[in-house]
Design an enzyme around this catalytic site. Structure first.
Site, PDB file in Angstrom:
ATOM      1  CG  ASP A  67     -21.619  70.826 -28.309  1.00 57.06           C
ATOM      2  OD1 ASP A  67     -21.811  69.592 -28.253  1.00 57.06           O
ATOM      3  OD2 ASP A  67     -22.336  71.633 -27.713  1.00 57.06           O
ATOM      4  CG  ASN A 136     -26.708  80.252 -20.861  1.00 56.13           C
ATOM      5  OD1 ASN A 136     -27.077  79.335 -21.591  1.00 56.13           O
ATOM      6  ND2 ASN A 136     -25.439  80.614 -20.761  1.00 56.13           N
ATOM      7  CG  HIS A 138     -25.908  77.031 -23.910  1.00 57.24           C
ATOM      8  ND1 HIS A 138     -25.340  77.095 -22.660  1.00 57.24           N
ATOM      9  CD2 HIS A 138     -26.042  75.713 -24.170  1.00 57.24           C
ATOM     10  CE1 HIS A 138     -25.135  75.877 -22.195  1.00 57.24           C
ATOM     11  NE2 HIS A 138     -25.559  75.017 -23.092  1.00 57.24           N
ATOM     12  CD  GLU A 143     -22.322  79.483 -22.965  1.00 57.45           C
ATOM     13  OE1 GLU A 143     -23.558  79.586 -22.801  1.00 57.45           O
ATOM     14  OE2 GLU A 143     -21.596  78.835 -22.177  1.00 57.45           O
TER      15      GLU A 143
HETATM   16  N1  LIG Z   1     -23.438  71.606 -25.064  1.00 61.76           N
HETATM   17  C1  LIG Z   1     -24.489  71.036 -24.301  1.00 61.76           C
HETATM   18  C2  LIG Z   1     -25.808  71.439 -24.913  1.00 61.76           C
HETATM   19  O1  LIG Z   1     -25.916  70.860 -26.203  1.00 61.76           O
HETATM   20  C3  LIG Z   1     -26.953  71.003 -24.016  1.00 61.76           C
HETATM   21  O2  LIG Z   1     -28.186  71.311 -24.623  1.00 61.76           O
HETATM   22  C4  LIG Z   1     -26.848  71.690 -22.687  1.00 61.76           C
HETATM   23  C5  LIG Z   1     -27.977  71.345 -21.725  1.00 61.76           C
HETATM   24  O3  LIG Z   1     -27.707  70.129 -21.123  1.00 61.76           O
HETATM   25  P1  LIG Z   1     -28.733  69.276 -20.287  1.00 61.76           P
HETATM   26  O4  LIG Z   1     -29.594  68.594 -21.280  1.00 61.76           O
HETATM   27  O5  LIG Z   1     -27.866  68.329 -19.521  1.00 61.76           O
HETATM   28  O6  LIG Z   1     -29.471  70.215 -19.414  1.00 61.76           O
HETATM   29  O7  LIG Z   1     -25.617  71.269 -22.104  1.00 61.76           O
HETATM   30  C6  LIG Z   1     -24.420  71.407 -22.817  1.00 61.76           C
HETATM   31  O8  LIG Z   1     -23.974  72.680 -22.586  1.00 61.76           O
END
Ligand SMILES: N[C@@H]1[C@@H](O)[C@H](O)[C@@H](COP(=O)(O)O)O[C@@H]1O
EC number: 3.5.99.6
Length: 254
Positions: A67, A136, A138, A143
């Site tokens: 993304d 959440n 995702h 989402e």
């Molecule tokens: N788009 C990214 C996800 O790919 C990632 O898994 C998520 C959790 O991030 P973190 O690993 O910092 O908790 O954050 C973002 O939203």
């Protein structure tokens, strides 16, 4: 689904990096699906270390990131392209033109999303997709409510995701409200999936991913539909799982 509990973040990072190294050793032309966020930072660090120590060759490999934020140029310090350059691409010998991150600041998002899907297809599909998980549930920026048949598209970020990601920006109102994200179908199209979760803040999302039926309300639970998923979590992220999951008797069919 293969479920591995490790003692801490350091071990999680090492194990994940070892899996990626095995992948490229077995197939030098591996197509990696890569993730951003805080969780894979340690994995990338270990991967760089292993690559340097063992002279791992990524010259024939390629990659697709999950993304990118809408509206950020690739050189913006908080863009996922910048993150990938800093955390991985600048430190291994993967050719620059073989690393793809969706373009977030194009004028034609529809064309960019279609181009991205087509590029993955032309590359022969993703061999191993790395994922983190949002609080959440995702995955990528899919989402809650993201359908199982979704492909790369522009998505609206939820308030909780914007707040969670605000730590990387000067203030919450600087966090983009939209992103270009691979869809659930794109992710499920990878030959293997490797999901990483660390820390207590992820415990509920991990429980919802593994327990209960697959549902679009918890996008990560749709991974139960994939035949080759490895989930690596540390003790804290596993702390809300029931004994049946821990004993490997759930989820069924995986
Ligand atoms: N788009 C990214 C996800 O790919 C990632 O898994 C998520 C959790 O991030 P973190 O690993 O910092 O908790 O954050 C973002 O939203």
């Amino acid at each position: 689904m293969k479920f591995v509990i490790v003692k801490d973040y350091a071990e999680l990072s090492r194990k994940a990096a070892e899996m990626l190294v095995s992948e490229v050793k077995a197939n030098p032309k591996s197509v990696f699906g890569l993730a951003t966020g805080g969780t894979p930072v340690g994995m990338y660090r270990e991967l760089i270390k292993l690559s340097q120590a063992q002279s791992i060759d990524f010259s024939q490999a390629s990659s697709f990131n999950l993304d990118e934020y809408v509206g950020l140029s690739s050189t913006h310090p908080q863009s996922y392209r910048s993150y990938m350059q800093e955390n991985l691409f600048n430190h291994i010998n993967i050719p620059a033109e073989k690393t793809q991150v969706p373009v977030g600041n194009t004028i034609d998002h529809l064309a960019e999303c279609a181009r991205y899907e087509e590029a993955i297809r032309l590359a022969g599909g993703i061999d191993i997709q790395v994922l983190g998980i949002g609080n959440n549930g995702h995955i990528g920026f899919n989402e809650p409510g993201s359908p199982a048949d979704s492909v790369t598209r522009v998505v609206q970020l939820t308030d909780s995701t914007i707040e969670a990601n605000a730590r990387y920006f000067d203030s919450v109102d600087q966090v983009p409200t939209q992103a270009v994200s691979m869809g659930i179908k794109t992710i499920l199209g990878a030959k293997k999936v490797l999901l990483l979760a660390s820390g207590e803040a992820k415990a509920e999302a991990v429980r919802l991913m593994l327990e209960g039926e697959p549902t679009a309300d918890v996008p990560a639970s749709l991974l139960q539909l994939h035949p080759n998923v490895t989930v690596i979590v540390d003790h804290e992220a596993a702390s809300k799982l029931t004994t049946s999951v821990l004993a490997g008797t759930k989820p069924s069919g995986s």
